[in-house]
Enzyme design. Structure first.
Site, PDB file in Angstrom:
ATOM      1  N   ASP A 136       0.855  -1.189   0.000  1.00  0.00           N
ATOM      2  CA  ASP A 136       0.000   0.000   0.000  1.00  0.00           C
ATOM      3  C   ASP A 136       0.891   1.239   0.000  1.00  0.00           C
ATOM      4  O   ASP A 136       2.035   1.194   0.455  1.00  0.00           O
ATOM      5  CB  ASP A 136      -0.856   0.039   1.272  1.00  0.00           C
ATOM      6  CG  ASP A 136      -2.042  -0.927   1.227  1.00  0.00           C
ATOM      7  OD1 ASP A 136      -2.340  -1.480   0.163  1.00  0.00           O
ATOM      8  OD2 ASP A 136      -2.667  -1.101   2.293  1.00  0.00           O
ATOM      9  N   ARG A 187      -1.233  -0.549  -8.708  1.00  0.00           N
ATOM     10  CA  ARG A 187      -2.608  -0.201  -8.324  1.00  0.00           C
ATOM     11  C   ARG A 187      -2.670   1.325  -8.356  1.00  0.00           C
ATOM     12  O   ARG A 187      -1.907   1.995  -7.664  1.00  0.00           O
ATOM     13  CB  ARG A 187      -2.931  -0.693  -6.919  1.00  0.00           C
ATOM     14  CG  ARG A 187      -4.314  -0.194  -6.442  1.00  0.00           C
ATOM     15  CD  ARG A 187      -4.449  -0.231  -4.924  1.00  0.00           C
ATOM     16  NE  ARG A 187      -4.500  -1.571  -4.386  1.00  0.00           N
ATOM     17  CZ  ARG A 187      -4.184  -1.858  -3.114  1.00  0.00           C
ATOM     18  NH1 ARG A 187      -3.765  -0.910  -2.292  1.00  0.00           N
ATOM     19  NH2 ARG A 187      -4.261  -3.090  -2.686  1.00  0.00           N
ATOM     20  N   ARG A 292     -11.640   6.764   5.802  1.00  0.00           N
ATOM     21  CA  ARG A 292     -12.881   6.545   5.033  1.00  0.00           C
ATOM     22  C   ARG A 292     -13.901   7.644   5.343  1.00  0.00           C
ATOM     23  O   ARG A 292     -14.610   8.100   4.463  1.00  0.00           O
ATOM     24  CB  ARG A 292     -13.500   5.173   5.342  1.00  0.00           C
ATOM     25  CG  ARG A 292     -12.607   3.982   5.071  1.00  0.00           C
ATOM     26  CD  ARG A 292     -12.250   3.752   3.621  1.00  0.00           C
ATOM     27  NE  ARG A 292     -11.262   4.568   2.983  1.00  0.00           N
ATOM     28  CZ  ARG A 292      -9.941   4.367   2.985  1.00  0.00           C
ATOM     29  NH1 ARG A 292      -9.408   3.368   3.622  1.00  0.00           N
ATOM     30  NH2 ARG A 292      -9.136   5.175   2.320  1.00  0.00           N
TER      31      ARG A 292
HETATM   32  C1  LIG Z   1      -8.820  -1.139  -3.264  1.00  0.00           C
HETATM   33  C2  LIG Z   1      -8.339   0.210  -2.824  1.00  0.00           C
HETATM   34  C3  LIG Z   1      -7.064   0.325  -2.304  1.00  0.00           C
HETATM   35  C4  LIG Z   1      -6.588   1.583  -1.914  1.00  0.00           C
HETATM   36  N1  LIG Z   1      -5.282   1.716  -1.493  1.00  0.00           N
HETATM   37  C5  LIG Z   1      -4.807   2.952  -1.217  1.00  0.00           C
HETATM   38  C6  LIG Z   1      -3.432   3.149  -0.912  1.00  0.00           C
HETATM   39  O1  LIG Z   1      -2.619   2.209  -0.857  1.00  0.00           O
HETATM   40  N2  LIG Z   1      -3.009   4.415  -0.658  1.00  0.00           N
HETATM   41  C7  LIG Z   1      -3.877   5.489  -0.725  1.00  0.00           C
HETATM   42  O2  LIG Z   1      -3.443   6.623  -0.525  1.00  0.00           O
HETATM   43  N3  LIG Z   1      -5.172   5.317  -0.998  1.00  0.00           N
HETATM   44  C8  LIG Z   1      -5.660   4.084  -1.249  1.00  0.00           C
HETATM   45  N4  LIG Z   1      -6.988   3.951  -1.559  1.00  0.00           N
HETATM   46  C9  LIG Z   1      -7.940   5.069  -1.325  1.00  0.00           C
HETATM   47  C10 LIG Z   1      -8.007   6.022  -2.494  1.00  0.00           C
HETATM   48  O3  LIG Z   1      -6.814   6.737  -2.616  1.00  0.00           O
HETATM   49  C11 LIG Z   1      -9.170   7.023  -2.309  1.00  0.00           C
HETATM   50  O4  LIG Z   1      -8.943   7.794  -1.152  1.00  0.00           O
HETATM   51  C12 LIG Z   1     -10.544   6.387  -2.180  1.00  0.00           C
HETATM   52  O5  LIG Z   1     -10.687   5.308  -3.042  1.00  0.00           O
HETATM   53  C13 LIG Z   1     -11.659   7.422  -2.516  1.00  0.00           C
HETATM   54  O6  LIG Z   1     -11.533   7.893  -3.813  1.00  0.00           O
HETATM   55  P1  LIG Z   1     -12.305   7.275  -5.107  1.00  0.00           P
HETATM   56  O7  LIG Z   1     -11.288   6.997  -6.117  1.00  0.00           O
HETATM   57  O8  LIG Z   1     -13.110   6.124  -4.699  1.00  0.00           O
HETATM   58  O9  LIG Z   1     -13.183   8.393  -5.739  1.00  0.00           O
HETATM   59  P2  LIG Z   1     -13.927   9.683  -5.241  1.00  0.00           P
HETATM   60  O10 LIG Z   1     -13.945  10.596  -6.397  1.00  0.00           O
HETATM   61  O11 LIG Z   1     -13.347  10.169  -3.952  1.00  0.00           O
HETATM   62  O12 LIG Z   1     -15.401   9.154  -4.962  1.00  0.00           O
HETATM   63  C14 LIG Z   1     -16.257   8.651  -5.986  1.00  0.00           C
HETATM   64  C15 LIG Z   1     -17.495   8.032  -5.363  1.00  0.00           C
HETATM   65  O13 LIG Z   1     -17.098   6.886  -4.605  1.00  0.00           O
HETATM   66  C16 LIG Z   1     -17.857   6.789  -3.413  1.00  0.00           C
HETATM   67  N5  LIG Z   1     -16.931   6.880  -2.260  1.00  0.00           N
HETATM   68  C17 LIG Z   1     -15.623   7.221  -2.267  1.00  0.00           C
HETATM   69  N6  LIG Z   1     -15.082   7.127  -1.051  1.00  0.00           N
HETATM   70  C18 LIG Z   1     -16.070   6.720  -0.237  1.00  0.00           C
HETATM   71  C19 LIG Z   1     -16.135   6.433   1.156  1.00  0.00           C
HETATM   72  N7  LIG Z   1     -15.100   6.537   1.950  1.00  0.00           N
HETATM   73  N8  LIG Z   1     -17.333   6.045   1.651  1.00  0.00           N
HETATM   74  C20 LIG Z   1     -18.431   5.907   0.862  1.00  0.00           C
HETATM   75  N9  LIG Z   1     -18.417   6.173  -0.470  1.00  0.00           N
HETATM   76  C21 LIG Z   1     -17.270   6.569  -1.004  1.00  0.00           C
HETATM   77  C22 LIG Z   1     -18.857   7.893  -3.448  1.00  0.00           C
HETATM   78  O14 LIG Z   1     -20.025   7.388  -4.052  1.00  0.00           O
HETATM   79  C23 LIG Z   1     -18.186   8.906  -4.335  1.00  0.00           C
HETATM   80  O15 LIG Z   1     -19.102   9.770  -4.944  1.00  0.00           O
HETATM   81  C24 LIG Z   1      -7.455   2.711  -1.999  1.00  0.00           C
HETATM   82  C25 LIG Z   1      -8.732   2.588  -2.539  1.00  0.00           C
HETATM   83  C26 LIG Z   1      -9.181   1.352  -2.966  1.00  0.00           C
HETATM   84  C27 LIG Z   1     -10.541   1.273  -3.578  1.00  0.00           C
END
Ligand SMILES: Cc1cc2nc3c(=O)[nH]c(=O)nc-3n(C[C@H](O)[C@H](O)[C@H](O)COP(=O)(O)OP(=O)(O)OC[C@H]3O[C@@H](n4cnc5c(N)ncnc54)[C@H](O)[C@@H]3O)c2cc1C
Length: 316
Positions: A136, A187, A292
């Site tokens: 990560d 990723r 989150r």
């Molecule tokens: C499998 C996975 C691994 C990850 N690993 C890392 C990592 O190693 N390092 C890192 O910095 N980040 C990591 N992340 C988190 C990532 O960087 C984002 O902070 C997170 O995914 C929110 O952004 P988004 O791309 O989903 O889109 P956004 O544009 O933020 O959101 C799009 C839509 O997704 C939904 N959504 C997003 N977040 C949430 C939430 N918390 N609760 C409910 N609904 C939500 C909502 O419907 C929102 O409108 C990971 C995410 C995933 C899915």
């Protein structure tokens, strides 16, 4: 989602010990407790049950044993042993062999060489056991060192591991070719940490544009990339671009977090995409949980209402 004020606020709260104590007491107590929406449980058995349920819906999994920013070598050694035990349990259970971990959990803040040794202990067991290990990506203070450690181990011949790149950071557009040259699996995420404007995009639109640019590069030149996002417009763009370029569904995957947008998880699978769910578990769930909430302050409402429900249930 990229409201820096809310990320900063939740980051601050995550470092508040009384809140942590309170949350830890109530967050996972019952099946309906508020943290269970995002965290599979505190034990490996609960994580395996969650993984089985996810797999039965046609999705793949990766397990994250929560814990980060450890401050002693003894703690890092314990965390490493726990990962080795988890691998045994995963093999016995028959669920998918895919693990995500953080280098600060293996001692990066204490001593880099020990962290590398711990990671090698994990990889030495993982590779022959058919596991894939994803490092990560943590806050920007760790970006360079994480990539350096990854490159070092890649140079030593470890291949069943991948990294995470964050679209929010300006540097990522240069880190991407660096990782692609190795032939390693990426990723791509937007980035969960609050970062200053000197090094990171602050506006959601800019982050999304950077994400889209790198997603296209990865679709054409990546090595089984993973697009980890809940953003339906990014899914649509990936699907459209892959179709135009003749990139098959089996050459990349989407990844989503446990408990978030199950509707999307299911519709992507129904459309023929490969989807992996990131399943976090363990006692140290508080920082993950706060990230989150920081991504989507609307989540606070559901947390508050579930705390109120719990209090009502206790009084009844
Ligand atoms: C499998 C996975 C691994 C990850 N690993 C890392 C990592 O190693 N390092 C890192 O910095 N980040 C990591 N992340 C988190 C990532 O960087 C984002 O902070 C997170 O995914 C929110 O952004 P988004 O791309 O989903 O889109 P956004 O544009 O933020 O959101 C799009 C839509 O997704 C939904 N959504 C997003 N977040 C949430 C939430 N918390 N609760 C409910 N609904 C939500 C909502 O419907 C929102 O409108 C990971 C995410 C995933 C899915």
């Amino acid at each position: 989602m990229f409201d820096t004020a809310s990320k900063a606020f939740f980051h601050l709260l995550a470092g508040t010990p009384p809140l942590k104590t309170l949350a830890s007491r109530y967050g996972m107590r019952r099946p309906s407790s508020f943290a269970r929406r995002f965290i599979a449980g505190e034990t490996i058995e609960e994580a395996i049950a969650a993984a089985r349920a996810v797999e039965s819906r046609g999705l793949a999994i990766t397990l994250d044993h929560l814990g980060e920013s450890l401050s002693s070598l003894a703690q890092a050694d314990t965390a490493t042993r726990e990962y080795l035990d988890i691998m045994n349990t995963v093999v016995a259970s028959g669920i998918g062999r895919n693990i995500s971990l953080k280098l600060t959990q293996l001692g990066l803040d204490v001593d880099r060489a020990s962290c590398v040794d711990n990671l090698r202990r994990v990889l030495d067991k993982a590779e022959p056991g058919g596991f894939f290990i994803r490092l990560d990506m943590e806050g920007s203070a760790y970006t360079e060192v994480t990539l350096e450690i990854f490159e070092t181990l890649w140079g030593l011949g470890y291949r069943e591991m991948g990294v995470v790149l964050q679209a929010a950071l300006y540097r990522t557009e240069e880190d991407l070719p660096r990782v692609l040259r190795l032939g390693a699996r990426v990723r791509l995420v937007k980035g969960a940490y609050q970062e200053p404007k000197q090094i990171a995009h602050q506006r959601k639109q800019e982050v999304d544009e950077a994400y889209a640019r790198m997603m296209k590069i990865l679709l054409v030149s990546g090595h089984y990339p993973a697009f980890a996002t809940h953003d339906p417009s990014m899914h649509a763009l990936a699907l459209q671009f892959a179709k135009e370029r003749g990139v098959g569904d089996d050459r990349y995957e989407f990844q989503l977090l446990y408990g978030i947008r199950r509707d999307l998880q299911q519709s992507l699978v129904a459309g023929g995409s490969r989807v992996r769910i990131y399943i976090p578990f363990g006692r140290e769930w508080f920082p993950y949980f706060m990230r989150r909430l920081g991504e989507r302050p609307a989540n606070v409402r559901s947390v508050v209402s579930s705390i109120l429900d719990e209090r009502r249930a206790r009084r009844a």
